[in-house]
Design a protein around this motif. Structure first.
Motif, PDB file in Angstrom:
ATOM      1  N   ALA A   4      -0.340  -7.244  13.447  1.00 34.11           N
ATOM      2  CA  ALA A   4      -0.131  -7.036  12.038  1.00 34.11           C
ATOM      3  C   ALA A   4      -0.886  -5.579  11.546  1.00 34.11           C
ATOM      4  O   ALA A   4      -2.143  -5.398  11.876  1.00 34.11           O
ATOM      5  CB  ALA A   4      -0.547  -8.323  11.032  1.00 34.11           C
ATOM      6  N   ILE A   5      -0.096  -5.001  10.839  1.00 26.55           N
ATOM      7  CA  ILE A   5      -0.844  -3.752  10.269  1.00 26.55           C
ATOM      8  C   ILE A   5      -0.971  -4.046   8.793  1.00 26.55           C
ATOM      9  O   ILE A   5       0.013  -4.199   8.117  1.00 26.55           O
ATOM     10  CB  ILE A   5      -0.044  -2.434  10.529  1.00 26.55           C
ATOM     11  CG1 ILE A   5       0.292  -2.179  11.859  1.00 26.55           C
ATOM     12  CG2 ILE A   5      -0.614  -1.400   9.955  1.00 26.55           C
ATOM     13  CD1 ILE A   5       1.301  -1.212  12.338  1.00 26.55           C
ATOM     14  N   LEU A   6      -2.436  -4.013   8.212  1.00 20.95           N
ATOM     15  CA  LEU A   6      -2.437  -4.107   6.881  1.00 20.95           C
ATOM     16  C   LEU A   6      -2.162  -2.696   6.042  1.00 20.95           C
ATOM     17  O   LEU A   6      -3.106  -1.710   6.257  1.00 20.95           O
ATOM     18  CB  LEU A   6      -3.864  -4.928   6.528  1.00 20.95           C
ATOM     19  CG  LEU A   6      -4.170  -6.161   7.269  1.00 20.95           C
ATOM     20  CD1 LEU A   6      -5.648  -6.505   6.823  1.00 20.95           C
ATOM     21  CD2 LEU A   6      -3.065  -7.152   7.033  1.00 20.95           C
ATOM     22  N   PRO A  10       4.836   1.117   4.277  1.00 17.33           N
ATOM     23  CA  PRO A  10       5.335   1.112   5.720  1.00 17.33           C
ATOM     24  C   PRO A  10       5.917   2.588   5.931  1.00 17.33           C
ATOM     25  O   PRO A  10       6.108   2.905   7.105  1.00 17.33           O
ATOM     26  CB  PRO A  10       6.590   0.223   5.424  1.00 17.33           C
ATOM     27  CG  PRO A  10       6.906  -0.160   3.984  1.00 17.33           C
ATOM     28  CD  PRO A  10       5.390   0.435   3.381  1.00 17.33           C
ATOM     29  N   ASN A  11       6.079   3.442   4.936  1.00 16.54           N
ATOM     30  CA  ASN A  11       6.372   4.753   5.341  1.00 16.54           C
ATOM     31  C   ASN A  11       5.526   5.656   5.554  1.00 16.54           C
ATOM     32  O   ASN A  11       5.887   7.053   5.745  1.00 16.54           O
ATOM     33  CB  ASN A  11       7.593   5.286   4.284  1.00 16.54           C
ATOM     34  CG  ASN A  11       8.779   4.370   3.796  1.00 16.54           C
ATOM     35  OD1 ASN A  11       9.200   3.934   4.907  1.00 16.54           O
ATOM     36  ND2 ASN A  11       8.803   3.958   2.756  1.00 16.54           N
ATOM     37  N   LEU A  12       4.227   5.545   5.372  1.00 10.06           N
ATOM     38  CA  LEU A  12       3.217   6.482   5.655  1.00 10.06           C
ATOM     39  C   LEU A  12       3.368   7.027   7.384  1.00 10.06           C
ATOM     40  O   LEU A  12       3.665   5.820   8.025  1.00 10.06           O
ATOM     41  CB  LEU A  12       1.927   5.892   5.414  1.00 10.06           C
ATOM     42  CG  LEU A  12       1.441   5.868   4.026  1.00 10.06           C
ATOM     43  CD1 LEU A  12       0.070   5.126   3.905  1.00 10.06           C
ATOM     44  CD2 LEU A  12       1.365   7.189   3.404  1.00 10.06           C
ATOM     45  N   ARG A  16       3.875   4.089  10.175  1.00  6.97           N
ATOM     46  CA  ARG A  16       5.068   4.173  11.040  1.00  6.97           C
ATOM     47  C   ARG A  16       5.054   4.557  12.386  1.00  6.97           C
ATOM     48  O   ARG A  16       5.590   3.836  13.214  1.00  6.97           O
ATOM     49  CB  ARG A  16       5.967   5.247  10.244  1.00  6.97           C
ATOM     50  CG  ARG A  16       7.311   5.378  10.844  1.00  6.97           C
ATOM     51  CD  ARG A  16       8.269   6.148   9.970  1.00  6.97           C
ATOM     52  NE  ARG A  16       8.008   7.560  10.467  1.00  6.97           N
ATOM     53  CZ  ARG A  16       7.163   8.561   9.800  1.00  6.97           C
ATOM     54  NH1 ARG A  16       6.856   8.074   8.537  1.00  6.97           N
ATOM     55  NH2 ARG A  16       6.875   9.846  10.152  1.00  6.97           N
ATOM     56  N   ARG A  17       3.933   5.209  12.815  1.00  6.62           N
ATOM     57  CA  ARG A  17       3.805   5.821  14.018  1.00  6.62           C
ATOM     58  C   ARG A  17       2.989   4.536  14.886  1.00  6.62           C
ATOM     59  O   ARG A  17       3.481   4.152  15.995  1.00  6.62           O
ATOM     60  CB  ARG A  17       2.976   7.169  14.106  1.00  6.62           C
ATOM     61  CG  ARG A  17       3.632   7.944  13.896  1.00  6.62           C
ATOM     62  CD  ARG A  17       4.565   8.572  15.212  1.00  6.62           C
ATOM     63  NE  ARG A  17       3.612   8.762  16.291  1.00  6.62           N
ATOM     64  CZ  ARG A  17       3.559   8.297  17.522  1.00  6.62           C
ATOM     65  NH1 ARG A  17       4.822   7.335  17.706  1.00  6.62           N
ATOM     66  NH2 ARG A  17       3.033   8.412  18.564  1.00  6.62           N
ATOM     67  N   PRO A  63      -6.195  -3.048  10.360  1.00  7.17           N
ATOM     68  CA  PRO A  63      -6.424  -2.494   8.595  1.00  7.17           C
ATOM     69  C   PRO A  63      -6.358  -1.217   8.428  1.00  7.17           C
ATOM     70  O   PRO A  63      -6.986  -0.268   9.007  1.00  7.17           O
ATOM     71  CB  PRO A  63      -7.761  -3.117   8.584  1.00  7.17           C
ATOM     72  CG  PRO A  63      -8.352  -3.469   9.720  1.00  7.17           C
ATOM     73  CD  PRO A  63      -7.470  -3.167  10.755  1.00  7.17           C
ATOM     74  N   ARG A  64      -5.147  -0.759   7.790  1.00  6.58           N
ATOM     75  CA  ARG A  64      -4.976   0.628   7.147  1.00  6.58           C
ATOM     76  C   ARG A  64      -5.399   0.442   5.517  1.00  6.58           C
ATOM     77  O   ARG A  64      -4.457   0.469   4.850  1.00  6.58           O
ATOM     78  CB  ARG A  64      -3.575   1.209   7.519  1.00  6.58           C
ATOM     79  CG  ARG A  64      -3.351   1.144   8.828  1.00  6.58           C
ATOM     80  CD  ARG A  64      -4.152   2.144   9.650  1.00  6.58           C
ATOM     81  NE  ARG A  64      -3.987   3.397   9.199  1.00  6.58           N
ATOM     82  CZ  ARG A  64      -4.591   4.670   9.575  1.00  6.58           C
ATOM     83  NH1 ARG A  64      -5.515   4.487  10.417  1.00  6.58           N
ATOM     84  NH2 ARG A  64      -4.182   5.718   8.996  1.00  6.58           N
TER      85      ARG A  64
END
Length: 301
Positions: A4-6, A10-12, A16-17, A63-64
């Motif tokens: 899971a990416i926090l 989602p378009n950053l 995205r990468r 975590p982002r």
């Protein structure tokens, strides 16, 4: 693996990468908006809910978390840690890095080079505060600033006093730092993953600009690090407790000086400058890391 990416967007580029790199290997990646998570805090079975449903177990989270949502974002990350999910950057480490004063105190205690820095609360300390960091010119920073916002260069002591008084009048927390003139408006971003510098770029500020942030019009090129610079970056990441971070250095007459340790480094600038697949390296680290219940703090931080 299930990751899971926090991330709130989602378009950053970075989000995205990371998703693309992992899905290319056949793994499942979910992007979860941190602020839409809510938690069931119980001693027997802590859970995270999202859009009315309980989230499944994830092998790891990345975590982002933006600076503006640090408090809530780290609470969500801590909840995952309590559930036994491996967190590439633990909540307590993110909290350390986001507090500029706390992080500098921790780094200085371990002997990491950094510009002379002052912190004060009352205006009657201003003259001595400026004197103790070596006098004008000085750099004045808001503790909560990001991407170069809230960073001011004061060329004279009088200008520094006026700026500091203005910030203090607004009840803002500030740092006053020695200006490293020989850096020439450039810094070095070292990307550290798993205790190793995997890439580095030199960021040069736009003409007439002392801040080197790419968001402020700076440019980036690949740079070769010295052994001392590499060791400084690795040690700074270790002191903060971060497995994946950006360490910003200045080249000074007294050796490398750490400006900041970023727990959510952007990938766009460094991938484009170096041509390297940094997102893939993040997941290489995750694949080699033990997963379940291996967070050092286990949500206690």
């Amino acid at each position: 693996m299930k990751i899971a990416i926090l991330s709130r967007n989602p378009n950053l580029y970075s989000t995205r990468r990371l998703k693309e790199a992992w899905e290319a290997q056949g793994h499942q990646v979910d992007i979860i908006d941190t602020l839409h998570c809510y938690m069931d805090i119980t001693s027997s079975r802590p859970t995270v809910r999202y859009h009315g449903e309980e989230l499944p177990h994830y092998d790891a989270i990345i975590p982002r978390i933006g600076a503006s949502v640090t408090f809530y974002g780290t609470a969500v990350a801590r909840q995952f840690e309590m559930m036994g999910t491996f967190n590439i950057n633990e909540s307590v480490a993110i909290s350390r890095s986001r507090d500029k004063l706390r992080s500098m105190q921790l780094l200085s205690r371990k002997g990491i080079g950094m510009p002379r820095t002052g912190f004060a609360n009352k205006p009657d300390n201003i003259k001595d505060l400026i004197k103790n960091v070596g006098g004008a010119p000085v750099v004045i920073k808001l503790l909560e600033g990001t991407q170069g916002i809230g960073v001011v260069l004061a060329d004279t002591a009088k200008a520094a006093e006026s700026i500091i008084e203005a910030f203090m009048g607004l009840k803002a927390n500030i740092l006053v730092q020695e200006f490293i003139k020989e850096a020439g408006g450039a810094d070095i971003r070292c990307l550290v993953i798993g205790g190793r510098v995997v890439a580095a770029m030199k960021r040069q500020g736009a003409e007439g600009e002392f801040r080197s942030n790419l968001h402020r019009g700076g440019s980036a090129v690949v740079v070769k690090l010295s052994k001392e610079e590499r060791e400084t970056a690795v040690n700074a990441a270790k002191i903060m407790g971060l497995n994946f971070c950006g360490v910003d250095l200045l080249r000074s007459e007294n050796g490398p000086m750490v400006m900041e340790v970023n727990s959510s480094p952007g990938l766009e600038g460094i991938e484009k400058a170096t041509g390297m697949n940094i997102a893939g390296m993040v997941f290489d680290f995750l694949e080699k890391s033990p997963k379940t219940a291996t967070n050092k703090t286990r949500g206690r931080g």
